[in-house]
Every structure is written in C-alpha cells, then in structure tokens.
Motif scaffolding. Structure first.
Motif, mmCIF file in Angstrom:
data_model
loop_
_atom_site.group_PDB
_atom_site.id
_atom_site.type_symbol
_atom_site.label_atom_id
_atom_site.label_comp_id
_atom_site.label_asym_id
_atom_site.label_seq_id
_atom_site.Cartn_x
_atom_site.Cartn_y
_atom_site.Cartn_z
ATOM 1 N N ALA A 79 0.829 -1.211 0.000
ATOM 2 C CA ALA A 79 0.000 0.000 0.000
ATOM 3 C C ALA A 79 0.859 1.255 0.000
ATOM 4 O O ALA A 79 0.557 2.228 -0.698
ATOM 5 C CB ALA A 79 -0.933 -0.013 1.216
ATOM 6 N N ALA A 80 1.957 1.241 0.783
ATOM 7 C CA ALA A 80 2.833 2.414 0.851
ATOM 8 C C ALA A 80 3.487 2.687 -0.498
ATOM 9 O O ALA A 80 3.538 3.834 -0.965
ATOM 10 C CB ALA A 80 3.896 2.205 1.930
ATOM 11 N N ILE A 81 3.994 1.647 -1.149
ATOM 12 C CA ILE A 81 4.629 1.824 -2.460
ATOM 13 C C ILE A 81 3.611 2.300 -3.487
ATOM 14 O O ILE A 81 3.885 3.195 -4.298
ATOM 15 C CB ILE A 81 5.284 0.510 -2.920
ATOM 16 C CG1 ILE A 81 6.426 0.124 -1.977
ATOM 17 C CG2 ILE A 81 5.810 0.633 -4.349
ATOM 18 C CD1 ILE A 81 6.996 -1.259 -2.231
ATOM 19 N N THR A 82 2.415 1.719 -3.439
ATOM 20 C CA THR A 82 1.362 2.113 -4.381
ATOM 21 C C THR A 82 1.006 3.579 -4.232
ATOM 22 O O THR A 82 0.860 4.308 -5.224
ATOM 23 C CB THR A 82 0.111 1.244 -4.166
ATOM 24 O OG1 THR A 82 0.451 -0.136 -4.338
ATOM 25 C CG2 THR A 82 -0.988 1.616 -5.152
ATOM 26 N N LEU A 83 0.879 4.042 -2.992
ATOM 27 C CA LEU A 83 0.524 5.444 -2.751
ATOM 28 C C LEU A 83 1.660 6.385 -3.119
ATOM 29 O O LEU A 83 1.431 7.437 -3.731
ATOM 30 C CB LEU A 83 0.138 5.633 -1.282
ATOM 31 C CG LEU A 83 -1.141 4.931 -0.822
ATOM 32 C CD1 LEU A 83 -1.342 5.121 0.671
ATOM 33 C CD2 LEU A 83 -2.361 5.448 -1.574
ATOM 34 N N CYS A 84 2.890 6.022 -2.758
ATOM 35 C CA CYS A 84 4.032 6.917 -3.018
ATOM 36 C C CYS A 84 4.273 7.121 -4.508
ATOM 37 O O CYS A 84 4.756 8.180 -4.928
ATOM 38 C CB CYS A 84 5.288 6.351 -2.361
ATOM 39 S SG CYS A 84 5.285 6.465 -0.560
ATOM 40 N N ILE A 85 3.946 6.130 -5.312
ATOM 41 C CA ILE A 85 4.148 6.258 -6.762
ATOM 42 C C ILE A 85 2.847 6.660 -7.461
ATOM 43 O O ILE A 85 2.841 7.542 -8.334
ATOM 44 C CB ILE A 85 4.684 4.943 -7.350
ATOM 45 C CG1 ILE A 85 6.071 4.644 -6.757
ATOM 46 C CG2 ILE A 85 4.750 5.003 -8.872
ATOM 47 C CD1 ILE A 85 6.656 3.325 -7.199
ATOM 48 N N GLY A 86 1.742 6.036 -7.074
ATOM 49 C CA GLY A 86 0.488 6.249 -7.791
ATOM 50 C C GLY A 86 -0.103 7.638 -7.629
ATOM 51 O O GLY A 86 -0.576 8.238 -8.604
ATOM 52 N N VAL A 87 -0.062 8.198 -6.405
ATOM 53 C CA VAL A 87 -0.692 9.495 -6.169
ATOM 54 C C VAL A 87 0.025 10.622 -6.912
ATOM 55 O O VAL A 87 -0.629 11.417 -7.604
ATOM 56 C CB VAL A 87 -0.786 9.785 -4.661
ATOM 57 C CG1 VAL A 87 -1.300 11.200 -4.411
ATOM 58 C CG2 VAL A 87 -1.701 8.774 -3.985
ATOM 59 N N PRO A 88 1.364 10.769 -6.829
ATOM 60 C CA PRO A 88 2.020 11.839 -7.603
ATOM 61 C C PRO A 88 1.800 11.709 -9.115
ATOM 62 O O PRO A 88 1.576 12.718 -9.794
ATOM 63 C CB PRO A 88 3.504 11.674 -7.243
ATOM 64 C CG PRO A 88 3.504 10.995 -5.925
ATOM 65 C CD PRO A 88 2.332 10.075 -5.952
ATOM 66 N N VAL A 89 1.867 10.474 -9.628
ATOM 67 C CA VAL A 89 1.650 10.284 -11.069
ATOM 68 C C VAL A 89 0.225 10.660 -11.446
ATOM 69 O O VAL A 89 -0.021 11.304 -12.477
ATOM 70 C CB VAL A 89 1.956 8.823 -11.466
ATOM 71 C CG1 VAL A 89 1.550 8.561 -12.914
ATOM 72 C CG2 VAL A 89 3.434 8.526 -11.280
ATOM 73 N N ALA A 90 -0.743 10.286 -10.614
ATOM 74 C CA ALA A 90 -2.139 10.619 -10.895
ATOM 75 C C ALA A 90 -2.374 12.123 -10.865
ATOM 76 O O ALA A 90 -3.077 12.672 -11.725
ATOM 77 C CB ALA A 90 -3.058 9.921 -9.884
ATOM 78 N N VAL A 91 -1.765 12.811 -9.892
ATOM 79 C CA VAL A 91 -1.939 14.265 -9.781
ATOM 80 C C VAL A 91 -1.340 14.976 -10.985
ATOM 81 O O VAL A 91 -1.970 15.871 -11.585
ATOM 82 C CB VAL A 91 -1.308 14.780 -8.469
ATOM 83 C CG1 VAL A 91 -1.273 16.302 -8.449
ATOM 84 C CG2 VAL A 91 -2.084 14.263 -7.264
ATOM 85 N N MET A 92 -0.120 14.602 -11.382
ATOM 86 C CA MET A 92 0.520 15.250 -12.525
ATOM 87 C C MET A 92 -0.232 14.970 -13.822
ATOM 88 O O MET A 92 -0.411 15.865 -14.661
ATOM 89 C CB MET A 92 1.974 14.794 -12.633
ATOM 90 C CG MET A 92 2.864 15.318 -11.513
ATOM 91 S SD MET A 92 4.610 14.895 -11.727
ATOM 92 C CE MET A 92 4.553 13.114 -11.453
ATOM 93 N N SER A 93 -0.683 13.724 -13.994
ATOM 94 C CA SER A 93 -1.437 13.380 -15.203
ATOM 95 C C SER A 93 -2.771 14.118 -15.241
ATOM 96 O O SER A 93 -3.195 14.600 -16.303
ATOM 97 C CB SER A 93 -1.676 11.866 -15.252
ATOM 98 O OG SER A 93 -0.460 11.157 -15.213
ATOM 99 N N ALA A 94 -3.435 14.211 -14.089
ATOM 100 C CA ALA A 94 -4.717 14.911 -14.023
ATOM 101 C C ALA A 94 -4.558 16.388 -14.334
ATOM 102 O O ALA A 94 -5.397 16.996 -15.008
ATOM 103 C CB ALA A 94 -5.342 14.722 -12.643
ATOM 104 N N TYR A 95 -3.469 16.987 -13.850
ATOM 105 C CA TYR A 95 -3.228 18.406 -14.127
ATOM 106 C C TYR A 95 -3.028 18.636 -15.624
ATOM 107 O O TYR A 95 -3.548 19.599 -16.201
ATOM 108 C CB TYR A 95 -2.019 18.896 -13.350
ATOM 109 C CG TYR A 95 -1.721 20.362 -13.558
ATOM 110 C CD1 TYR A 95 -2.484 21.331 -12.913
ATOM 111 C CD2 TYR A 95 -0.701 20.774 -14.406
ATOM 112 C CE1 TYR A 95 -2.231 22.678 -13.106
ATOM 113 C CE2 TYR A 95 -0.439 22.127 -14.601
ATOM 114 C CZ TYR A 95 -1.208 23.068 -13.949
ATOM 115 O OH TYR A 95 -0.971 24.407 -14.155
ATOM 116 N N ALA A 96 -2.280 17.748 -16.257
ATOM 117 C CA ALA A 96 -2.048 17.887 -17.697
ATOM 118 C C ALA A 96 -3.350 17.750 -18.482
ATOM 119 O O ALA A 96 -3.597 18.493 -19.442
ATOM 120 C CB ALA A 96 -1.040 16.840 -18.166
ATOM 121 N N LEU A 97 -4.207 16.825 -18.076
ATOM 122 C CA LEU A 97 -5.459 16.606 -18.804
ATOM 123 C C LEU A 97 -6.486 17.702 -18.556
ATOM 124 O O LEU A 97 -7.344 17.946 -19.399
ATOM 125 C CB LEU A 97 -6.052 15.248 -18.416
ATOM 126 C CG LEU A 97 -5.325 14.009 -18.939
ATOM 127 C CD1 LEU A 97 -5.941 12.752 -18.367
ATOM 128 C CD2 LEU A 97 -5.368 13.962 -20.461
#
Length: 278
Positions: A79-97
């Motif tokens: 869960a920790a690895i998933t959050l540390c990688i998934g949340v920043p990538v999701a935020v940056m991708s969402a901002y671009a879209l």
C-alpha cells in the motif's frame, strides 16, 4: 402521515444497519465461539461460552500468528509503495489533462473510462507471462506497480474533474504576479485539491489492502504474500478453522476501518466533487 414517514425511516435505517454491520458482528461472534459449540447439533446464535483462544493463537508468536502479521506487513508495504508512486503520477497526469491543451486530450480522457471496465481476470494471464519473462514474480515493488496501473485511470479521472472545477482565474492571477506554472500549481491548485487527493489516497489504500486475485497469481512466497492470501490459507483440504479465520478477519479490519473513519469526510466530498464534471 408524519409518523408513518418516521417509522419508515427507522425501519430502513434498521435494515441498513443489519445488512451493513451484521456480517461484522457475526464474524466477531464466530471468532469468540469455541469449536465444539460452533459444531454442536443445536448451535445457538450467541455462544454460551466465550473464548479468546483464536486471538491468543494469532498473538502467541506461533507459526500461523507469525505468518499472519508478516502478511499484514506485506500488505502495508504494498500500500505504501502504491501510494508513493500512484498518487504523484495521478496528480501530474490529471493536471495535464485538465489544464493543458494538446492534441488527443479528449481521446485520452475517454480511453481512461474504457480501461476502468476491463476486468482483472482478462489481463492477469498476460501479466503473469510478462512477470515470468522479466523475472518480476514474488516482488513487492512490481506487484505494487500492477496496483498503480489498475488504479491510475480512476484516480486521474476523479482528480482531473476536480481540477476542472477550480477557476482558471486564480491560476492566471498567480502567473500575473510572477509565479510560474510550477509554483502556481503548488500554491493554488494543490491546496484547493486536498479533499479529492485524500479521497484518492483512501481508495487506493483500501483497494490495495483487500487485493486477492492479483497477488494470488503474482505472489507465491511468504516474503510477498498479502494478508488476504495468508488468511485464505488457514483453510486446508482437511480442516477449516472458522474461528481462527474470523479472528484474523477482525484484526485485518482494523487498519482500513481506522483509515476510513479518519478520512471519511474527505472521501465523500472528494468523490462527489470529482465525479460531476468532465
């Protein structure tokens, strides 16, 4: 009429509580019921004798207890690895879209919706072949990468819709004041978006914690097996220890229950605001 509506509301609330809390209450009752009482010819709803031997076995440091807490640690690591990688990538991708104009932006957002409806079992065999060829089986990091790829479409969709509700004038004012897009993102967008980001964190954590199908195929050693897999292994071809499984299930509920209670208001506000605009 007023009393009829009130009675209907109370009846609906009671039914909801029975269906929502009933399984947890029943699981706890099983966990404290002795085996001889559970398999008695005339079992009772409430045990005449209460025992905490199942909990003692898990906390005694024996083989099954050690396996259970090791698997809980594996679930927390994933869960920790998933959050540390998934949340920043999701935020940056969402901002671009949501904030940047580029060719194919709408197509990408529509494709995100399509990927959400692809069942896990439709991709698990190709994933296993890829992991076996790349020698990535039984690895917490690569297992977490599968979780990240599974949750990203939903997370990006929710966050990008939330970003779209933030007035662009706020960001433009920051740019006029001399802030670049990078600085304005951290000063304007992120502080206003904490409800949806916290709700996405909660969703990712809960989904990772309860994963069963993916690690069942990709994780076969005790160094990587999550809690759900180890609890299922308390059942063998000869015996099923219902009380021990129920006790392990009650202990496994504590981390997600506490997390959900702490962040429940962010989950509700984030989900509602992140799903109404796209």
């Amino acid at each position: 009429m007023k009393y009829a509506k009130k009675a209907g509301y109370i009846a609906a609330l009671i039914l909801f509580l029975i269906f929502a809390a009933g399984p947890f209450v029943w699981t706890f009752i099983i966990s404290i019921t002795p085996d001889h009482a559970m398999f008695a010819p005339t079992p009772e709803l409430l045990p005449g004798e209460v025992t905490f031997e199942n909990y003692k076995e898990l906390f005694s440091g024996g083989q099954r207890g050690s396996r259970f807490f090791e698997s809980m640690y594996n679930s927390l690591r994933a869960a920790a690895i998933t959050l540390c990688i998934g949340v920043p990538v999701a935020v940056m991708s969402a901002y671009a879209l949501s904030r940047m104009e580029f060719k194919g932006r709408k197509v990408i957002k529509n494709l995100l919706l399509i990927t959400m409806v692809i069942p896990v079992m439709a991709t698990i065999i190709p994933l296993y072949q890829m992991f076996a060829a790349g020698k990535m089986l039984d690895d917490i990091f690569w297992l977490s990468m599968v979780y990240v790829s599974s949750y990203l479409p939903m997370a990006v969709w929710l966050i990008s819709n939330y970003f779209a509700t933030i007035p662009e004038e706020l960001e433009e004012a920051a740019l006029i004041d001399g802030c670049g897009k990078f600085v304005s993102f951290f000063r304007i967008i992120l502080p206003l978006s904490y409800p949806i980001i916290l709700s996405v964190i909660l969703i990712m954590f809960l989904n990772t914690w309860s994963q069963f199908q993916i690690p069942l195929i990709l994780a076969s050693s005790m160094e990587t097996k999550p809690m759900a897999i180890v609890v299922s292994e308390f059942m063998t071809k000869d015996t099923i220890q219902y009380g021990l499984i129920a006790a392990a299930g009650m202990l496994a509920l504590i981390p997600p229950a506490l997390t959900a209670l702490i962040f429940r208001k962010y989950l509700i506000s984030g989900m509602t605001k992140g799903s109404v605009k796209g």
